[in-house]
Design a protein around this motif. Structure first.
Motif, PDB file in Angstrom:
ATOM      1  N   HIS A 291       1.275  -3.442   0.663  1.00  0.00           N
ATOM      2  CA  HIS A 291       1.163  -2.148   1.348  1.00  0.00           C
ATOM      3  C   HIS A 291      -0.216  -1.961   1.962  1.00  0.00           C
ATOM      4  O   HIS A 291      -0.348  -1.560   3.121  1.00  0.00           O
ATOM      5  CB  HIS A 291       1.452  -0.992   0.387  1.00  0.00           C
ATOM      6  CG  HIS A 291       1.286   0.352   1.030  1.00  0.00           C
ATOM      7  ND1 HIS A 291       2.235   0.901   1.847  1.00  0.00           N
ATOM      8  CD2 HIS A 291       0.243   1.231   1.025  1.00  0.00           C
ATOM      9  CE1 HIS A 291       1.816   2.069   2.302  1.00  0.00           C
ATOM     10  NE2 HIS A 291       0.604   2.292   1.807  1.00  0.00           N
ATOM     11  N   THR A 303       0.122  -3.032  -4.865  1.00  0.00           N
ATOM     12  CA  THR A 303       1.360  -2.424  -4.390  1.00  0.00           C
ATOM     13  C   THR A 303       1.993  -3.306  -3.315  1.00  0.00           C
ATOM     14  O   THR A 303       1.307  -3.819  -2.433  1.00  0.00           O
ATOM     15  CB  THR A 303       1.096  -1.022  -3.815  1.00  0.00           C
ATOM     16  OG1 THR A 303       0.085  -1.115  -2.794  1.00  0.00           O
ATOM     17  CG2 THR A 303       0.606  -0.075  -4.894  1.00  0.00           C
ATOM     18  N   ARG A 305       6.156  -4.549  -1.402  1.00  0.00           N
ATOM     19  CA  ARG A 305       7.608  -4.478  -1.287  1.00  0.00           C
ATOM     20  C   ARG A 305       8.170  -5.898  -1.290  1.00  0.00           C
ATOM     21  O   ARG A 305       7.480  -6.857  -0.940  1.00  0.00           O
ATOM     22  CB  ARG A 305       8.041  -3.792   0.023  1.00  0.00           C
ATOM     23  CG  ARG A 305       7.489  -2.405   0.270  1.00  0.00           C
ATOM     24  CD  ARG A 305       7.858  -1.397  -0.781  1.00  0.00           C
ATOM     25  NE  ARG A 305       9.272  -1.167  -0.928  1.00  0.00           N
ATOM     26  CZ  ARG A 305       9.901  -0.022  -0.618  1.00  0.00           C
ATOM     27  NH1 ARG A 305       9.207   0.978  -0.093  1.00  0.00           N
ATOM     28  NH2 ARG A 305      11.188   0.136  -0.836  1.00  0.00           N
ATOM     29  N   GLU A 309      15.825  -4.424   0.595  1.00  0.00           N
ATOM     30  CA  GLU A 309      16.066  -3.462  -0.486  1.00  0.00           C
ATOM     31  C   GLU A 309      16.917  -4.038  -1.605  1.00  0.00           C
ATOM     32  O   GLU A 309      16.669  -3.774  -2.788  1.00  0.00           O
ATOM     33  CB  GLU A 309      16.730  -2.208   0.092  1.00  0.00           C
ATOM     34  CG  GLU A 309      16.846  -1.068  -0.895  1.00  0.00           C
ATOM     35  CD  GLU A 309      17.406   0.200  -0.263  1.00  0.00           C
ATOM     36  OE1 GLU A 309      17.816   1.095  -1.028  1.00  0.00           O
ATOM     37  OE2 GLU A 309      17.425   0.288   0.981  1.00  0.00           O
ATOM     38  N   GLU A 312      14.807  -6.313  -3.621  1.00  0.00           N
ATOM     39  CA  GLU A 312      13.802  -5.550  -4.359  1.00  0.00           C
ATOM     40  C   GLU A 312      14.383  -4.967  -5.638  1.00  0.00           C
ATOM     41  O   GLU A 312      13.751  -5.022  -6.702  1.00  0.00           O
ATOM     42  CB  GLU A 312      13.233  -4.446  -3.471  1.00  0.00           C
ATOM     43  CG  GLU A 312      12.046  -3.728  -4.095  1.00  0.00           C
ATOM     44  CD  GLU A 312      11.348  -2.833  -3.087  1.00  0.00           C
ATOM     45  OE1 GLU A 312      10.460  -3.333  -2.372  1.00  0.00           O
ATOM     46  OE2 GLU A 312      11.710  -1.638  -3.008  1.00  0.00           O
ATOM     47  N   GLY A 335       9.205   0.871  -4.050  1.00  0.00           N
ATOM     48  CA  GLY A 335       8.553  -0.421  -4.005  1.00  0.00           C
ATOM     49  C   GLY A 335       8.133  -0.919  -5.375  1.00  0.00           C
ATOM     50  O   GLY A 335       8.707  -0.547  -6.403  1.00  0.00           O
ATOM     51  N   CYS A 336       7.123  -1.771  -5.388  1.00  0.00           N
ATOM     52  CA  CYS A 336       6.656  -2.421  -6.617  1.00  0.00           C
ATOM     53  C   CYS A 336       5.153  -2.181  -6.773  1.00  0.00           C
ATOM     54  O   CYS A 336       4.428  -2.067  -5.786  1.00  0.00           O
ATOM     55  CB  CYS A 336       6.915  -3.926  -6.552  1.00  0.00           C
ATOM     56  SG  CYS A 336       8.593  -4.388  -6.043  1.00  0.00           S
TER      57      CYS A 336
END
Length: 364
Positions: A291, A303, A305, A309, A312, A335-336
Motif C-alpha cells: 500500500h 500493509t 493486498r 479478492e 486474498e 487487505g493484509c
C-alpha cells in the motif's frame, strides 16, 4: 510442573506482542514482588516499593530516548484517544489556530477532537493519495502564530511512517503510539510526544507523555484538574492511582531493550525484520501489492493486498490456519497487515515471509 507453552506468531496491531523474557519475569514475581508477599498490583502506589518501580521506569525511558532535562515524563491513562482532547484543551485557545497533518485515520480523529476547542486546520494531507505517503516538508502550510503543529509519526492502518520530522518554528506535537522506541529520534524537535503503551512499550492501559517544561507553563488553567498536564507533572504522575501493573511491565520492557543493546540495536532489528516482508512483496511480480510508497514505508506495520479478492481471502484463511495471528488489515480498509513491533521476533517474520512465498508458488 513445567508446562511447554507454544507461542503464537503474533502480528496483532495492538495490544501487541510482549517480550517473552518480560512475561516470564512477571510470572515469577506475580505472587510475591521482591519479598513483599504481595503482587505488584496489590502494592500501594504510595509505597517505597512501588515508587522505585515508577521512578526507574521514568529513568529508563529518559536514558533510552535521550530525553533532555527540561522535559517531563508523565504516565497517564485514557490512551492516545484522550490525548486527542487533552492537547487542544490545554493548548488551543478559542481564538487560536493549530495545524494538523493528516496522514491517516488517527490524525483525522485527533483533528476532529480539536474542532471542539478551537480552530484546527489541515496543514497538509495525503488523503487524496489514499494515504499512501507522508507529506514532503515543502507541502506543510502553517502559521507562525499557531498554537502548535500536530502529526502522527506512524500510521498503523495505512503502513506509512515519517522518516524525518519537519523543522518548524511552532510547538511540534507528535502521536508516536505505534513507533515510539523503535528507532532513535531527536526529542528536542518536539514540544510534546504522546504514545499509548500497547505497541512497543508494554501492555495497554498506560499512556506516556513527554512534554517540554515551557509548554506546561503556557497551558490553559480553566480546565478540570485531572485533564491538566501540570497536575500530573507536579505530582510525578501520582495525583491519583496510576496503572501500577502496566507501569511495572513498561519498566521491564525498557529493561529488556537496554539488555539487548538499546534503541540502536532495536532499530537494526526492526530494519532487518521489515526488509524480509517488503522484499517478499517487491519480488512477487505483482502477486502482492504494497500500500505505502517505498519512501514512506513503515517499519512497524507492513500493509499489502493480494492481487485479487478471492486469493486474498484464501491467503488470510490459510495464514490463520498456519498460526499467524492478526494479519487481517484494519476493518476500515481491508487487505493484509503484519504489525512487527519491537517484541515480534525475527523468526516470526521469517516464518511469515516463507508462508508468503509458498502461498505465491502454489497460487501464482
Amino acid at each position: 510442573m513445567n508446562v511447554q507453552v507454544t507461542r503464537a506468531y503474533n502480528f496483532n496491531a495492538g495490544p501487541s506482542a510482549l517480550p517473552l523474557e518480560v512475561l516470564e519475569k512477571a510470572q515469577q514475581e506475580f505472587l510475591d514482588f521482591r519479598g513483599t508477599g504481595m503482587s505488584v498490583m496489590e502494592l500501594s502506589h504510595r509505597s517505597k516499593e512501588y515508587e522505585e518501580v515508577h521512578n526507574q521506569a521514568k529513568a529508563s525511558l529518559k536514558e533510552l530516548l535521550s530525553i533532555p532535562d527540561h522535559y517531563q515524563i508523565l504516565f497517564l491513562q485514557g490512551g492516545a484517544s484522550l490525548q486527542f482532547s487533552m492537547i487542544p484543551m490545554n493548548f488551543l485557545k478559542s481564538e487560536q489556530k493549530a495545524g494538523y497533518v493528516l496522514t491517516g485515520s488517527w490524525s483525522e480523529k485527533a483533528f476532529k477532537e480539536a474542532e471542539v476547542f478551537g480552530n484546527p486546520y489541515e496543514a497538509a494531507s495525503t488523503k487524496d493519495d489514499h494515504y499512501r505517503r507522508i507529506p514532503l516538508q515543502n507541502e506543510l502550510q502553517y502559521n507562525a502564530d499557531d498554537a502548535y503543529l500536530h502529526l502522527t509519526s506512524n500510521n498503523t492502518i495505512y503502513g506509512t511512517e515519517w522518516k524525518d520530522f519537519p523543522a518548524v518554528d511552532v510547538p511540534l506535537i507528535g502521536d508516536m503510539s505505534s513507533d515510539i522506541l523503535s528507532r532513535p529520534i531527536d526529542i528536542s524537535k518536539f514540544a510534546l510526544i504522546y504514545a499509548g503503551a500497547q505497541k512497543n512499550l508494554g501492555p495497554s492501559g498506560v499512556t506516556v507523555v513527554i512534554i517540554r517544561d515551557d509548554l506546561i507553563e503556557k497551558a490553559n488553567n480553566d480546565i478540570p484538574t485531572m485533564l491538566k498536564y501540570s497536575t500530573h507533572a507536579k505530582n510525578n504522575s501520582l495525583y491519583n492511582t496510576p496503572p501500577t501493573f502496566g507501569i511495572y511491565m513498561l519498566g521491564e520492557v525498557l529493561n529488556w531493550v537496554k539488555g539487548i543493546g538499546g534503541i540502536t540495536e532495536i532499530a537494526r532489528r526492526n530494519e532487518e525484520k521489515a526488509k524480509l516482508l517488503y522484499d517478499a512483496i517487491d519480488e512477487s511480480n505483482g502477486f502482492y501489492i504494497g500500500h505505502a510508497e517505498k519512501d514512506s514505508r513503515s517499519l512497524m506495520n507492513v500493509t499489502f493486498r493480494v492481487k485479487d479478492e478471492v486469493l486474498e481471502k484464501k491467503f488470510l484463511a490459510e495464514a490463520k490456519q498456519a498460526g499467524f495471528v492478526g494479519v487481517n488489515g484494519h476493518r476500515s480498509v481491508g487487505g493484509c497487515r503484519a504489525s512487527i513491533y519491537n517484541a515480534v521476533p525475527y523468526e516470526a517474520c521469517r516464518a511469515f515471509r516463507d508462508f508468503m512465498k509458498q502461498f505465491q508458488q502454489v497460487n501464482g
